[in-house]
Design an enzyme around this catalytic site. Structure first.
Site, PDB file in Angstrom:
ATOM      1  N   LEU A 180       0.844  -1.202   0.000  1.00  0.00           N
ATOM      2  CA  LEU A 180       0.000   0.000   0.000  1.00  0.00           C
ATOM      3  C   LEU A 180       0.872   1.243   0.000  1.00  0.00           C
ATOM      4  O   LEU A 180       1.017   1.940   1.003  1.00  0.00           O
ATOM      5  CB  LEU A 180      -0.931  -0.003   1.210  1.00  0.00           C
ATOM      6  CG  LEU A 180      -2.173  -0.867   1.065  1.00  0.00           C
ATOM      7  CD1 LEU A 180      -2.936  -0.938   2.373  1.00  0.00           C
ATOM      8  CD2 LEU A 180      -3.065  -0.347  -0.040  1.00  0.00           C
ATOM      9  N   HIS A 181       1.493   1.511  -1.137  1.00  0.00           N
ATOM     10  CA  HIS A 181       2.363   2.665  -1.300  1.00  0.00           C
ATOM     11  C   HIS A 181       1.886   3.487  -2.489  1.00  0.00           C
ATOM     12  O   HIS A 181       1.428   2.931  -3.487  1.00  0.00           O
ATOM     13  CB  HIS A 181       3.818   2.231  -1.538  1.00  0.00           C
ATOM     14  CG  HIS A 181       4.364   1.457  -0.378  1.00  0.00           C
ATOM     15  ND1 HIS A 181       4.733   2.062   0.798  1.00  0.00           N
ATOM     16  CD2 HIS A 181       4.567   0.138  -0.200  1.00  0.00           C
ATOM     17  CE1 HIS A 181       5.155   1.145   1.640  1.00  0.00           C
ATOM     18  NE2 HIS A 181       5.065  -0.041   1.066  1.00  0.00           N
ATOM     19  N   ALA A 182       2.002   4.783  -2.402  1.00  0.00           N
ATOM     20  CA  ALA A 182       1.713   5.736  -3.474  1.00  0.00           C
ATOM     21  C   ALA A 182       0.418   5.426  -4.225  1.00  0.00           C
ATOM     22  O   ALA A 182      -0.662   5.629  -3.698  1.00  0.00           O
ATOM     23  CB  ALA A 182       2.902   5.876  -4.401  1.00  0.00           C
TER      24      ALA A 182
END
Length: 93
Positions: free
Chosen positions: A14-16
């Site tokens: 769950l990044h960017a």
């Protein structure tokens, strides 16, 4: 309290971009939802900074929860989004 445990389907976690997609879906759910790592402190799923702060990795289990009316359907939609690592919001969100 309704709860869903799901493994993060995005390889990068769950990044960017994935976090942005998830936060938009959580906001559109219309009910307050929290997200947490297993045995972690729940944070507001509609907050980009809170979701990024989790540092959830691909394949890691997270817990989505809500005690609002309509939570079951909203959590089902969000769990599907996270598990499948969708690159855009499905029309059902």
């Amino acid at each position: 309290m309704a709860e869903r445990r799901v493994n993060v389907g995005w390889a990068e976690g769950l990044h960017a971009r994935p976090a942005s997609i998830f936060v938009r879906a959580a906001t559109a759910a219309g009910v307050p939802v929290t997200i947490a790592k297993t045995d972690g402190t729940p944070v507001n799923a509609a907050s980009m900074l809170a979701v990024l702060g989790l540092g959830a990795q691909g394949g890691e289990e997270i817990v989505l929860a809500s005690d609002a009316d309509g939570a079951e359907a909203a959590l089902d939609r969000l769990a599907k989004l996270v598990a499948e690592g969708l690159e855009e919001l499905p029309e059902t969100v």
